[in-house]
Design a protein around this motif. Structure first.
Motif: not given
Lengths: 324, 324
Positions: B162, B187-188, B221, B223, B242, B245-247, B249-250
């Motif tokens: 991320t 990503d964020v 996704w 960001p 967050t 969450k991204h992780r 999602h991946l």
């Protein structure tokens, strides 16, 4: 076989031939070796200047004014402008390009924008090869313009005889440049937007940072700081003279030869490294996918895998009769 | 032969062994191949986060607060902090380091600063090898902190699962990041100094830039933008969630595996390219100086010279029995 006619037309100063040659040698076309061999003898006489600094300080405006001065002396100018490759930037951010548009129709000016293709090694090499082509086509001055203050941008600019670092008052830019390790590669500082109320403060901030460095490592050239206004052109004449003074200093001190040699050494090294990376990526996408599967599964470590592919590529290069 | 004891001590979580291993593999010590082979199987489980953004936005303060949160969950944290190599920075600029000093004595935190050694290729590779060593030593979270918004810094950060891009209100930073082609790797987003009067404006500026990109290239996704305060820690908990969450999602989308594979492929390619560059520079400094003399005198062009040395190095690698 390269189009010999193309190389000849470039040497005759044909801008369309120059554009086509740059496209070929920038993307490492198989003809690159022969093209460069064909033009290299005609290079080495141009004055090269690197322009770097954070985005938004007005580098392009200063360059546009500087180009005007060179044109008034009937010097031909080539500009290698390094733009980051961004899906956002495709057509969206044209500010810098527009500022250079005064010169788009001038036959004595040649502008080339290069994307970074996601890889700075490749970028630095591509920019240098483009500059060689410009020199061979008869440009008297070649300018590298880079956006950003990262080390990679520095690598591009540092191929030049004289490196100008442009900053603007406020916004903590001088400290930013310092942090990014850019200040020590600058031969000349340019504080743009000299009408800004904080411009004198910015100049003295830069000067005091330079003095600290100078105390740690005294050298015969203390980088001058020139105040400019990209909009009116104020100070750009002085900037031009300062660049010439630096060039004269390099020649007197014997540094000129040293810099040129170091730039050529970098060109030699980066070409091979770029070629190796390209060939490795190609292999990893085809015959060596099985090897990578073993890396993904933690069965084989990435360094051992790398050594194996390195050998295989080296082996192929040794057998390869296309080169050498 | 590497000190097997050293690798074993690293695998047991000994921080001094970790420091020594990183020193060795960072500078491409001959033992690197065997050390990496010895630790690689113990890697791959850590969560990796890249933190990038312009200098001065307060990345280190946010990281310090984030580390505190991970420590409260008893997670061990490794930080690879990439500093530019500057003669000025030697001891002069300690701000960022001081902010991390809260954690210097914590046995569950390991901080490593790396200089760029004037070469970003080498830097990206060195940072990744350092991260491998941290993972093998039992770090649950590995953070890459890079200073600057250049493409090279991006390369370092993009090795992570991320990537967080930190910006601050005002100063046109978001536009700077945009120009440097950094925004698309984030990503964020983290807008720090959320108490600043212009922080909401900065967030909506970023959002509208992202929306343009999203329209050009829609992806699953979008960001998120998190508002933080490095000084009080406000918003850092949300930032942590967050990132998680991204992780998630991946992993759900299958992108996780793809990213990890791409990072390993980069590691394989850059190691060989770095090695080639090192060997070529070595040769150019000794046996091949005569070849370079011919380049300096314009008798031989740099690309042909490069191809010759590339072959010679490849030839040596093929004969070399130390590797493979």
């Amino acid at each position: 076989m390269p189009d010999n006619n193309l190389v000849q037309r470039l040497l005759d100063g044909d801008k369309r031939a120059l554009a086509r040659v740059i496209s070929k040698i920038e993307r490492e076309d198989p003809e690159t070796t022969e093209i460069v061999a064909g033009i290299y003898q005609k290079t080495g006489d141009a004055m090269t200047i690197g322009f770097t600094g954070p985005p938004g300080v007005g580098k392009s405006s200063i360059i546009a004014k500087l180009v005007k001065l060179y044109r008034s002396e009937d010097k031909r100018v080539g500009i290698v402008s390094v733009d980051p490759s961004s899906p956002f930037s495709k057509g969206a951010i044209l500010g810098d390009r527009i500022r250079l548009s005064d010169h788009f129709l001038d036959p004595g000016v040649f502008i080339r924008s290069m994307g970074s293709r996601g890889h700075l090694g490749g970028l630095a090499g591509g920019a240098r090869r483009a500059a060689l082509a410009m020199e061979a086509a008869g440009m008297d001055v070649v300018l590298y313009e880079t956006v950003g203050v990262g080390q990679g941008e520095v690598e591009v600019a540092s191929a030049a005889d004289t490196v100008v670092l442009a900053l603007q008052p406020g916004a903590g830019d001088s400290v930013q440049a310092l942090k990014a390790g850019v200040m020590e590669i600058a031969d000349v500082f340019c504080i743009n937007k000299s009408d800004h109320p904080r411009s004198k403060a910015a100049a003295s901030e830069v000067r005091s940072i330079l003095e600290i460095g100078y105390e740690l490592d005294p050298h015969p050239w203390f980088p001058p700081i020139v105040m400019t206004r990209g909009d009116t052109g104020e100070g750009v004449e002085e900037l031009k003279e300062t660049i010439e003074k630096h060039r004269a200093h390099l020649k007197q001190s014997g540094q000129f030869e040293k810099r040129r040699r170091s730039a050529l050494r970098d060109l030699v090294v980066t070409w091979a490294a770029d070629r190796l990376q390209r060939e490795m990526r190609h292999r990893l996408g085809s015959e060596d996918t099985e090897l990578m599967e073993r890396v993904y599964s933690r069965e084989l470590d990435p360094i051992s895998a790398s050594e194996r592919i390195f050998k295989a590529v080296g082996d192929a290069a040794t057998r390869d009769t296309d080169f050498g």
